[in-house]
Design a protein around this motif. Structure first.
Motif, mmCIF file in Angstrom:
data_model
loop_
_atom_site.group_PDB
_atom_site.id
_atom_site.type_symbol
_atom_site.label_atom_id
_atom_site.label_comp_id
_atom_site.label_asym_id
_atom_site.label_seq_id
_atom_site.Cartn_x
_atom_site.Cartn_y
_atom_site.Cartn_z
ATOM 1 N N GLN A 1 0.829 -1.206 0.000
ATOM 2 C CA GLN A 1 0.000 0.000 0.000
ATOM 3 C C GLN A 1 0.865 1.259 0.000
ATOM 4 O O GLN A 1 0.595 2.211 -0.727
ATOM 5 C CB GLN A 1 -0.943 0.004 1.214
ATOM 6 C CG GLN A 1 -1.986 1.100 1.157
ATOM 7 C CD GLN A 1 -2.966 0.896 0.021
ATOM 8 O OE1 GLN A 1 -3.670 -0.095 -0.016
ATOM 9 N NE2 GLN A 1 -3.002 1.819 -0.912
ATOM 10 N N LEU B 1 2.361 1.739 -3.475
ATOM 11 C CA LEU B 1 1.329 2.217 -4.407
ATOM 12 C C LEU B 1 1.012 3.684 -4.167
ATOM 13 O O LEU B 1 0.858 4.460 -5.115
ATOM 14 C CB LEU B 1 0.044 1.392 -4.252
ATOM 15 C CG LEU B 1 0.018 0.019 -4.891
ATOM 16 C CD1 LEU B 1 -1.227 -0.740 -4.453
ATOM 17 C CD2 LEU B 1 0.075 0.123 -6.408
ATOM 18 N N ILE C 1 -6.091 -0.241 -9.041
ATOM 19 C CA ILE C 1 -5.239 0.729 -9.733
ATOM 20 C C ILE C 1 -5.975 1.211 -10.978
ATOM 21 O O ILE C 1 -6.415 0.403 -11.799
ATOM 22 C CB ILE C 1 -3.894 0.083 -10.117
ATOM 23 C CG1 ILE C 1 -3.188 -0.439 -8.854
ATOM 24 C CG2 ILE C 1 -3.029 1.071 -10.878
ATOM 25 C CD1 ILE C 1 -2.027 -1.367 -9.142
ATOM 26 N N ASN D 1 -4.618 5.035 -7.253
ATOM 27 C CA ASN D 1 -5.124 3.790 -6.671
ATOM 28 C C ASN D 1 -6.090 4.073 -5.535
ATOM 29 O O ASN D 1 -6.048 5.129 -4.907
ATOM 30 C CB ASN D 1 -3.973 2.909 -6.183
ATOM 31 C CG ASN D 1 -3.158 3.571 -5.094
ATOM 32 O OD1 ASN D 1 -2.488 4.569 -5.339
ATOM 33 N ND2 ASN D 1 -3.207 3.023 -3.892
#
Length: 150
Positions: free
Chosen positions: A10, A13, A44, A39
């Protein structure tokens, strides 16, 4: 997937905003391009031209591979993600608006350039759902990866 892996994925991202995505051309050869993304958790989103090679490739075969990382000055500092994912066209207007909102939040400088922004009818929005994620972390050793199945 354990909590440590989930948090690391996470964080990676969330801290990036470009990725390289590989799709499969009709002749079977992969095509790799760089695109911006946003995201929502592990979902995504990216957009491309409706008539683009990426859109055509993903419409025919929704498998994609992607890489998210930095250009680090030292090889042993490489961290990032490599993923296998399935791509789906976002047809739901509510999800489409959400995806565009997330993209504009990730790219706030684009709001000052309205002439450069694509019109909604000119783009195709895709949602990528990871199936397998390799978490790259060379700080743990050259070529170190942790494989996570989603």
């Amino acid at each position: 997937m354990d909590d440590v892996s989930r948090r690391k994925i996470q964080a990676l991202l969330d801290q990036h905003r470009t990725m390289r995505i590989a799709t499969l051309r009709p002749d079977g050869w992969p095509q790799v391009t760089t695109v911006g993304y946003a995201n929502d958790g592990f979902a995504i989103y990216f957009l491309c031209g409706k008539e683009s090679q990426k859109a055509s490739n993903l419409t025919r075969d929704n498998r994609a591979s992607l890489a998210i990382d930095d250009d680090t000055p030292q090889v042993m500092e490489i961290t990032g993600l490599s993923m296998a994912a399935r791509a789906e066209v976002v047809n739901d207007p509510v999800e489409g608006e959400k995806a565009l909102r997330l993209l504009f939040q990730r790219y706030p400088e684009q709001k000052s350039m309205p002439a450069a922004l694509p019109m909604p009818g000119d783009v195709r929005i895709f949602r990528l759902t990871p199936t397998v994620i390799s978490v790259l972390d060379y700080t743990k050793g050259f070529g170190h990866t942790d494989l996570v199945t989603c």
